[in-house]
Design an enzyme around this catalytic site. Structure first.
Site, PDB file in Angstrom:
ATOM      1  N   LYS A  65       0.776  -1.134   0.080  1.00  0.00           N
ATOM      2  CA  LYS A  65      -0.054   0.106   0.035  1.00  0.00           C
ATOM      3  C   LYS A  65       0.882   1.201   0.069  1.00  0.00           C
ATOM      4  CE  LYS A  65      -4.235  -1.766   2.271  1.00  0.00           C
ATOM      5  NZ  LYS A  65      -4.941  -1.819   3.100  1.00  0.00           N
ATOM      6  N   ASP A 102      -9.921   2.489   1.879  1.00  0.00           N
ATOM      7  CA  ASP A 102      -9.887   1.921   3.205  1.00  0.00           C
ATOM      8  C   ASP A 102     -10.407   3.147   4.151  1.00  0.00           C
ATOM      9  OD1 ASP A 102      -8.584  -0.455   2.748  1.00  0.00           O
ATOM     10  OD2 ASP A 102      -6.865   0.319   3.396  1.00  0.00           O
TER      11      ASP A 102
END
Length: 249
Positions: A65, A102
């Site tokens: 990420k 997210d």
């Protein structure tokens, strides 16, 4: 064919392919496909893109990420502030654009778990890309937090020196680490669970298994618990909106 997928390592626990395959079938999108692309390193990303010129969207999971950012042509302000990307849109004119969905899922999960409760302190287990989104979400809500890491240089505490009283007063505890994810379902973050009370709220970003050992320990102590399914669904749907151009940089 409009092709989508997930990059990360390992991916055996992921429900993303099943989720989107079912979604495409339900919505009659026979020219859409979603696959898992387990990359040995982030350096394999350009080769994957070259191999699949019809890839127009990717999700990103552990451990890439943060590493993926250097391959992107543009990053949304929110993803830049968080320091992690978990959604990529690929277009002919703009190349690779990075987003963080997210945070969208976390906002929903925290609202579902906490309701009207306002914990005075929180504890975040883990310091990776998912943890950065949790830190951002808690800062938005004005909840002070401390970090627990295996690496003393990255957190306020390590699992070996986490004081029991910190666990006791941190009424919100978020597992932002992969510990307890399938197939390692017997594992749990090493914290003193005896100090969890019915006034605690435990959020696990893991959704496979449905009840992790972390959540089970909390439930045994009477705590409010929630797994990562809400976050997973909300971030997946946000990714879908991004891939279809509904959110712009």
């Amino acid at each position: 064919m409009r092709r989508f997928g997930l990059i990360g390592r390992p991916l055996g626990h992921s429900a993303s392919a099943a989720y989107f395959t079912e979604k495409f079938a339900r919505e009659g999108l026979s020219d859409h496909a979603y696959a898992l692309y387990e990359l040995p390193s982030i350096e394999a990303l350009p080769g994957l893109l070259e191999q699949h010129p019809d890839l127009c969207g990717l999700n990103v999971t552990i451990p890439y990420k943060r590493e993926v950012i250097r391959y992107l042509n543009a990053v949304s302000p929110e993803a830049r502030a968080i320091g992690a990307v978990n959604c990529i849109r690929r277009t002919p004119d703009k190349g690779l654009e990075g987003f963080n969905t997210d945070i969208i899922g976390l906002r929903e999960a925290l609202s579902e778990l906490l309701g009207l409760a306002e914990p005075e302190e929180a504890l975040i287990l883990g310091t990776g890309g998912a943890s950065q989104a949790v830190q951002y979400a808690l800062a938005e809500r004005g909840i002070p937090f401390a970090l627990v890491s295996r690496d003393a240089a990255k957190g306020n505490y390590t699992y070996d020196n986490l004081p029991c009283e910190v666990v006791g007063r941190s009424r919100l505890i978020v597992n932002a680490s992969p510990v307890g994810t399938y197939p390692n379902v017997d594992e749990a973050p090493r914290i003193p669970y005896a100090y969890i009370t019915p006034e605690h709220y435990l959020l696990d970003l893991v959704y496979n298994p449905e009840v992790t050992r972390f959540l089970d320990y909390g439930r045994q102590r009477g705590a409010h618990v929630l797994n990562g399914r809400t976050m997973f669904v909300e971030q997946a749907e946000a990714s879908w909106r991004i891939w279809n151009g509904e959110e712009l940089l």
